[in-house]
Design an enzyme around this catalytic site. Structure first.
Site, short mmCIF file in Angstrom:
data_model
loop_
_atom_site.label_atom_id
_atom_site.label_comp_id
_atom_site.label_asym_id
_atom_site.label_seq_id
_atom_site.Cartn_x
_atom_site.Cartn_y
_atom_site.Cartn_z
N ARG A 133 0.87 -1.01 -0.12
CA ARG A 133 -0.12 -0.30 -0.25
C ARG A 133 0.61 1.23 0.78
O ARG A 133 0.51 2.10 -1.37
CB ARG A 133 -0.94 0.62 0.71
CG ARG A 133 -2.12 0.89 0.93
CD ARG A 133 -3.15 1.09 2.47
NE ARG A 133 -2.38 0.59 3.69
CZ ARG A 133 -3.49 0.61 4.58
NH1 ARG A 133 -4.41 0.40 4.31
NH2 ARG A 133 -2.45 0.90 6.14
N HIS A 162 2.41 -2.42 8.54
CA HIS A 162 1.16 -2.88 8.42
C HIS A 162 1.35 -3.97 8.03
O HIS A 162 1.30 -4.64 6.76
CB HIS A 162 0.16 -1.76 8.08
CG HIS A 162 -1.16 -2.11 7.63
ND1 HIS A 162 -1.19 -1.51 9.71
CD2 HIS A 162 -1.89 -2.45 7.33
CE1 HIS A 162 -2.64 -1.45 9.74
NE2 HIS A 162 -3.80 -2.15 8.45
N ARG A 216 -0.77 -0.09 17.91
CA ARG A 216 -1.47 1.11 17.17
C ARG A 216 -3.08 0.36 17.04
O ARG A 216 -3.18 0.30 15.93
CB ARG A 216 -0.86 1.35 15.68
CG ARG A 216 0.05 1.89 15.67
CD ARG A 216 0.55 2.03 14.29
NE ARG A 216 0.27 2.07 13.27
CZ ARG A 216 1.13 1.00 12.75
NH1 ARG A 216 2.77 -0.05 13.26
NH2 ARG A 216 0.74 -0.32 11.40
N TYR A 260 -39.87 1.51 -2.61
CA TYR A 260 -39.89 1.92 -3.48
C TYR A 260 -39.40 0.56 -4.50
O TYR A 260 -38.99 -0.98 -4.34
CB TYR A 260 -38.45 2.07 -4.29
CG TYR A 260 -38.48 3.99 -4.32
CD1 TYR A 260 -38.83 4.58 -4.65
CD2 TYR A 260 -37.50 4.48 -2.90
CE1 TYR A 260 -38.56 6.50 -4.42
CE2 TYR A 260 -37.35 5.74 -2.54
CZ TYR A 260 -37.90 6.51 -3.45
OH TYR A 260 -38.05 8.03 -3.26
N CYS A 307 -35.29 3.35 2.07
CA CYS A 307 -35.06 4.94 1.08
C CYS A 307 -34.18 5.84 1.91
O CYS A 307 -32.72 5.57 2.39
CB CYS A 307 -36.59 6.07 1.90
SG CYS A 307 -38.03 5.06 1.20
N MET A 308 -33.61 6.78 1.13
CA MET A 308 -32.52 7.39 1.29
C MET A 308 -32.82 8.05 2.96
O MET A 308 -31.57 8.55 3.65
CB MET A 308 -32.24 9.18 0.72
CG MET A 308 -30.61 10.14 0.81
SD MET A 308 -31.14 11.37 -0.23
CE MET A 308 -30.74 10.75 -1.61
C1 PLP Z 1 -6.33 1.97 10.84
C2 PLP Z 1 -4.59 1.77 10.99
C3 PLP Z 1 -4.76 1.04 12.18
C4 PLP Z 1 -5.99 0.59 12.55
O1 PLP Z 1 -5.41 -0.47 12.71
P1 PLP Z 1 -7.15 -1.55 12.77
O2 PLP Z 1 -7.04 -2.56 12.32
O3 PLP Z 1 -8.45 -0.82 13.51
O4 PLP Z 1 -6.08 -1.62 15.20
C5 PLP Z 1 -2.73 0.72 12.57
N1 PLP Z 1 -1.81 1.29 11.80
C6 PLP Z 1 -2.60 1.72 10.25
C7 PLP Z 1 -1.79 2.34 9.00
C8 PLP Z 1 -4.03 2.20 9.77
O5 PLP Z 1 -4.58 2.37 8.62
#
Ligand code: PLP
Length: 372
Positions: A133, A162, A216, A260, A307-308
């Site tokens: 990514r 990540h 994180r 709808y 609906c909306m």
């Molecule tokens: C969103 C994100 C997280 C948190 O991820 P979770 O699976 O919600 O704990 C951690 N690091 C990065 C880079 C993210 O984009």
């Protein structure tokens, strides 16, 4: 009180934040991922509690989100997770946000903005260990660090990666990513202040090796487990309920269609209720003829297309205009969990809560454990 709203339970957020913090050893710092308005739950409120519970920083997706937190008065470190373009950099530098940089970021612009502001700015090096990514690949780290020496106003505070599959039962792929991360770290100027981070929610729960010195977590702050195939589970509470109220009731006669496209036809005379929430509020339209809501503690199927701004349900005989409708969360003895809604909608809980943007938030402080 608004007719449709998201009730956010600060007590549940605090409970989850505490459980997560206690699951990690003291020497591992923890930040709160509050991107996308804390997955819809209110970034300011969530971060305030996180800091009270011993969290040391926040993470957001974009510089604008970091700016909002600074403007709300937060002085803690704020990590931005997404790469900046040059137009984002002045805010990032001005608001002392910790930006990620890899070999595709415009470093000349960043250096120039930092120098003009007379600041040395802190950056993180995202490493691409298999998510594909963002980030520098481990084999390119050495050259990238060499290139960075030309930019005296850019200071590397640490590194993160990540994991793509940390929530799977089999951890082989995640552990391979951590091997690749170790390879990248071996080229870095690691000292005791150097931040190293790879644990998302699934890593926090299941992969101690991913904790390094900064975790994180995101989704588990808000209640859902990262997946239902994890080895370990934390004792978490859903932090939101989605509430609306009946505005209209009527009898739908045998053979009549509703909504709808006339996609639902009554097989016999039945009572229906109209609820003023729809896909513009972020309630998934794909729950048409599939989802359920709670009225008077009973499950009522959604009938016809959503609906909306409104939807219709098959209601019990006792239903009256003004009755509370729970689209997610507990009502009486019944509960429709966020996870149940996500599964029925064919998505993940993150998308459901992030999408609920139009409706107001109402913050409450209810300790359900104590009440029961
Ligand atoms: C969103 C994100 C997280 C948190 O991820 P979770 O699976 O919600 O704990 C951690 N690091 C990065 C880079 C993210 O984009």
């Amino acid at each position: 009180m608004p007719v449709s709203y998201m009730e956010v339970n600060l007590s549940a957020l605090r409970h989850n934040l505490r459980v997560i913090r206690q699951h990690l050893p003291k020497e591992v710092e923890c930040l709160a991922v509050v991107k996308a308005n804390a997955y819809g739950h209110g970034a300011v409120e969530t971060l305030r509690i996180a800091l009270e519970e011993g969290y040391t920083a926040a993470a957001v997706a974009r510089v604008e989100e970091g700016q909002e937190l600074r403007d709300a008065g937060f002085t803690c470190p704020i990590y931005v997770l997404g790469l900046p373009l040059p137009e984002d950099m002045p805010i990032g530098v001005n608001k002392d946000l910790i930006l990620p940089i890899d070999d595709t970021v415009d470093l000349e612009s960043l250096e120039c903005i930092a120098a003009l502001s007379r600041k040395t700015i802190e950056v993180m090096l995202p490493i691409d260990t298999g998510m594909n990514r963002i980030g520098t690949h481990p084999e390119d780290v050495e050259a990238f660090l060499e290139k960075l020496k030309k930019y005296p106003h850019i200071h590397v505070k640490g590194t993160f990666t990540h994991m793509a599959t940390a929530d799977h039962k089999e951890k082989d792929a995640a552990l391979k990513q951590l091997d690749r991360f170790d390879e990248a770290i071996s080229h870095m100027p690691v000292n005791k202040d150097f931040v190293i981070s790879s644990a998302n929610s699934a890593g926090v729960i299941d992969i101690p090796r991913s904790w390094h010195n900064l975790a994180r977590p995101g989704i588990i702050i808000y209640g859902p487990q990262p997946s239902d195939v994890m080895t370990n589970k934390l004792d978490l509470q859903y932090a939101m309920r989605l509430i609306s109220h009946v505005t209209h009731i009527q009898t739908l006669h045998k053979g009549e269609a509703i909504g709808y496209g006339g996609t639902y036809v009554a097989e016999k005379d039945m009572k229906t209720a109209t609820v003023p929430i729809g896909y513009a509020d972020g309630f998934p339209r794909c729950l048409s003829n599939k989802g359920v809501v709670l009225i008077n503690g009973k499950r009522c199927p959604i009938i016809g297309r959503i609906c909306m701004d409104q939807l219709m349900v098959a209601a019990g005989e006792d239903v009256e205009p003004g009755d509370e409708v729970v689209l997610m969360g507990r009502q009486g003895e019944e509960e429709i969990s966020l996870d149940e809604v996500a599964v029925t909608a064919g998505t993940i809980p993150h998308e459901i809560t992030c999408d609920l943007k139009r409706i107001p938030r109402l913050f409450v402080d209810i300790d359900y454990d104590k009440n029961c």
